[in-house]
Every structure is written in C-alpha cells, then in structure tokens.
Write a protein that holds these residues in place. Structure first.
Motif, short mmCIF file in Angstrom:
data_model
loop_
_atom_site.label_atom_id
_atom_site.label_comp_id
_atom_site.label_asym_id
_atom_site.label_seq_id
_atom_site.Cartn_x
_atom_site.Cartn_y
_atom_site.Cartn_z
N GLU A 189 117.66 2.40 -63.99
CA GLU A 189 119.63 2.02 -63.53
C GLU A 189 120.13 3.57 -63.57
N ASP A 247 122.83 5.01 -62.29
CA ASP A 247 124.27 5.00 -62.92
C ASP A 247 125.03 6.48 -61.63
N ALA A 294 127.20 -0.37 -69.04
CA ALA A 294 126.25 0.43 -68.16
C ALA A 294 125.16 -1.19 -68.79
N TYR A 312 122.17 -0.15 -69.93
CA TYR A 312 121.45 0.27 -70.96
C TYR A 312 122.24 -0.32 -72.23
N TYR A 314 118.16 5.63 -68.82
CA TYR A 314 119.60 5.07 -67.62
C TYR A 314 119.14 7.10 -66.98
#
Length: 502
Positions: free
Chosen positions: A305, A307, A321, A323, A333
């Motif tokens: 991910e 972000d 998120a 996560y 993440y």
C-alpha cells in the motif's frame, strides 16, 4: 631514424614542481604510452644510464619506475639484453592526442554485457528538470518557499551543535527510535493504523522501499497485480526482480479486483495506491479494499500500500488505510516525507507485519544503512513538537488555492482544448486532450518550448485511455497562474495544436 630512446623521450614531460614523485610520473607516462600504442610490444627501452642522462633523473628514480612496470607486466627484463615492452600490449589501439577515450554508453553495450534485469531500466531518464529556466507543471514539484526553514534550522542545530556518539555513528539499522515512535503515533491518529515503533523501518524514500520489498517478497516469474495506469518507478522496481506484471484497469472505484481474479488469481503480490490512485487520483472504494484484503488472506499473497498524497486531501472523506483494515497481516504500508517536507530529505518509512520486520532488516543491512541520523532526529523533533501537522494544514490551504487559480486560468485560456476536473487531493490534475492527439508527442514538443509536464501514456501498460497530460499545480503560485498558462497556450499555438483566434 630515431633511436628507441628518441621514440620514448619525445613525449615524456616531467613536472618537477608537482607533489607526485618523479618515479611515479615516469611510471604513469610510460604506462600510458604502452596502453595507447605509442610504444609497441617488443621494443627495447634505453638503458637506465641513457635515460638518467636524457631526463636528468637519478638511476634510482628510473629503477623504481621500471620495477613497478615490470611487476605489472608492462615491461620485461632480460638478463644481459636490457628491458623490453611486453608483447601482450601491442594490440592496443592508438588514441590521438586531441581525442579522449569515452566510456561506453548503455545504448552501446550489448545486453550480454549487462544483467538481464538491467533491460527494465532502458529508456528511463534520470535527467532532472532545471528549475532556473522553464515553466514546470510536473506533478512532483511542490512549493519550497512555504517550508518553515527557520524552525527546521533551529531543530537541526540542536543536534549539530552538540552531536552525541549516537548521532555521529552508523545509526540504528531499523531507523532512529524517536522517529519510528513519532511515525507510529502519527499514522494511528491520521490513518487509523495501530502499530508499534518496532514495526516501522526508516528508508531512504519510498523508492528504496519498493526495491527492497521486491527483493524480499518476489521470486523470478512471480505475478504482480499493478494498477494501469500506475506507478512507473514501482513497476520497474518489481520487474527488475523478475516479476511478471499483470496490468489491471482503474475505474472510478480504483483498481479492478475482479479483473485481477479473472486474469491471475494466484498473483504473489499487488501494488496499489488506494488513498489517491497514482496518477488518475481516484480513491479505492471500501468494497474493493475489503475484496483485496480477502483475496490476499485467501491466497497468502502480499499487498503493498503506497499511501502517496494521503496528507494532501482538500475535501471528501478519507477512508481508512488498507493496513488498518487488515486482520491477517498481509498489508505492507509505505509512506514518505518527500511531498510534505522536501524531496532531498530522502526519508520514507515502511510499516511491516511483525513477521517481515527481521527479514526486511536483514536484507536492508546488506544493501544499505539507515539514512543520516541527524536528519531523522530533526524530523522526529519536527513531528513531536507539532510543526509537522501545522505544516500539513498550511500546505492544504495553499495547494487548494493554487489549484483553484490554475484551473480558472486553464478553463479561461484553454477551456476549448483541455477537459479538466478539479481534484480533491494530491498535487496534480488530469488535462484530457482531444482524442486524435498523441500525448507523448505533445509532452515532448512542450518540453522544447520549456513547458514541462508528463504524458498520461507514460504511466500506461495497455494504453486504453484517451490522451492526457498531468498538470501539477503545487509549484505554481496564484499570482503566476495566468502567466504560466499563457506560456502553455503560446507553446500549443506554436505547435499547431490550437486554432488561431478569430
């Protein structure tokens, strides 16, 4: 006919004022002439007595130079016959005095001379934009004049003026504890991520995280789901580890999970930018977030991910998120400070499931050490003392105003050419072009007019979307919006893309 001594001495020039010892100068110049082909293999050199007289050098100096050349195979001493140039050097080509020998370029090398993974990097430019002359609409360019330099300087001086042993040493492999703790607290408040500092690893920017994660998680030929269009550098990093990329289209809900299940249900990994899809800017829907997590848990696959831009949201609801939603420890993440602080800081972070922390750090220990401790310590203080959140709030206000000013000018001056929709997050918007145009050609022609932007097609694998340009707004002050868009319009007129006003 010149004697061998004359042939040799014609190009020897010694600088007696130099700090380089004379024997070393003589050694280097004879060696250079042999390698360049000026002295052919098998040639007998003058005696040390002759050279001593001709060069006004002591015989000890000459013997020292000869001993080094003999040890390296450039010369050979024959008892009772003198000293000769080694014959293995006679095939060397002669380089003219005015011609420098250039190292080979990547394009000149056959692929057999390079690793197989190097082919993935062909065509990728590492040349940076020159900020001194052109107009930049590059998405990655933020504002640097809004950064609180006075505060940053004071915090950094706190550590520089009285550096501790820990500050001057190699630093913790996982990253400075104070910074990891500050990040863990921040992501809990901002993104709903419940982790401890032991799960955070500091890296030299998000790109290093992608490289290390690819090495850690992928075997050659493993399949990876990637958003299409998607993150170019992340895709290359994963391809370089031998991954087979499975491109998945992106719609208004984000990455199409069902397409991934149909095309390659047993993929090893998925790379996604759920908070603000890069580059289209859409947010991954809650249903698809849950579908991704369920698939990863079922297949024992991994989710990276990224972000990116999550801090820079101007309106709309920010979903949790991935996560934070994951109960099976399959999400990794990746965050960075490059966009919200400044790129040259080169600080990012990875939040790992507990089981991956040790192997990730073991790999990292071989590849690299932790970033400069003083920068980590300064960033930690910047966060703990509240400056980080205050800076983000100011950036949101500033960038929202800059986007509004730029969109107004684009619609006023180029509304009949571009199709533009304002965005609710990030640092760039998409300017859709007339379907008949080639966005890559347009971007390259604009660069020749010192107008810099990116083509959407650069981010695409299957190229099913209409042509478009990425227009960054963060680096354009409100009072410069009219002037910069006017420059863009003039360039498009000169390129023949716009019809003359009637």
């Amino acid at each position: 006919m010149k004697s061998p001594a004359g042939l040799l001495l014609s190009a020897i020039e010694l600088d007696r004022a130099s700090a380089i010892p004379l024997y070393r100068q003589l050694y280097l110049q004879i060696r250079k002439q042999i390698l360049g082909g000026r002295i052919q293999g098998g040639v007998r050199l003058p005696s040390t007595r002759t050279l001593s007289k001709e060069l006004a050098l002591s015989r000890i100096t000459i013997l020292n130079a000869f001993d080094q050349l003999i040890a390296e195979g450039f010369l050979a001493s024959r008892t009772g016959a003198g000293t000769y140039v080694g014959t293995e050097w006679e095939q060397r080509t002669l380089v003219d005095d005015g011609q420098a020998r250039q190292p080979p370029r990547l394009s000149d090398l056959s692929q057999s001379m390079l690793s197989l993974r190097s082919d993935h990097f062909r065509g990728v430019s590492y040349a940076d934009w020159d900020p001194s002359t052109p107009t930049s609409f590059l998405p990655s360019h933020s504002t640097y004049d809004a950064f609180p330099q006075t505060i940053w300087r004071r915090l950094m001086n706190r550590h520089l003026l009285k550096p501790s042993k820990a500050m001057l040493g190699y630093g913790e492999l996982q990253g400075l504890q104070a910074l990891r703790a500050a990040i863990a607290e921040y992501v809990f408040d901002a993104r709903g991520i419940d982790c401890d500092a032991g799960q955070v690893v500091i890296v030299s920017g998000a790109q290093q995280a992608f490289n290390l994660l690819g090495m850690l998680l992928l075997n050659p030929q493993d399949s990876v789901w990637m958003e299409d269009p998607g993150h170019i550098a992340a895709r290359i990093a994963l391809q370089a580890q031998g991954a087979q990329i499975v491109p998945l289209r992106v719609d208004e809900q984000g990455i199409d999970v069902q397409q991934g299940l149909a095309r390659c249900p047993d993929a090893r990994l998925v790379f996604t930018t759920p908070s603000r899809q890069h580059p289209l800017g859409v947010t991954l829907s809650y249903a698809r977030r849950q579908a991704l997590i369920d698939w990863a848990a079922r297949q024992q696959s991994w989710i990276i991910e990224d972000d990116c831009d999550s801090e820079l949201r101007y309106s709309g609801r920010l979903l949790p998120a991935l996560y934070a939603m994951d109960q099976m420890a399959r999400v990794i993440y990746v965050g960075t400070f490059s966009k919200v602080l400044f790129p040259s800081l080169r600080l990012g972070y990875v939040i790992l499931p507990q089981a991956l922390v040790e192997p990730f750090c073991t790999l990292r220990a071989v590849m690299d050490r932790s970033p400069p401790t003083v920068l980590q310590a300064t960033t930690a203080d910047f966060m703990v003392e509240g400056h980080f959140l205050g800076h983000i709030r100011r950036l949101r206000t500033l960038y929202q105003a800059r986007q509004q000013a730029l969109v107004e000018q684009l619609q006023e001056q180029l509304g009949g050419f571009f199709r533009i929709t304002p965005v609710d997050a990030g640092m760039h918007l998409i300017a859709w072009l007339p379907p008949a145009l080639d966005d890559d050609v347009i971007a390259k022609q604009l660069a020749q007019h010192n107008i810099h932007t990116y083509a959407l097609s650069d981010y695409c694998i299957e190229h099913v979307l209409p042509p478009a340009l990425l227009i960054g707004f963060a680096g354009t002050p409100e009072h410069q919006a009219r002037e910069r868009v006017a420059a863009l319009a003039r360039a498009l007129h000169a390129m023949g893309c716009l019809k003359p006003a009637t």
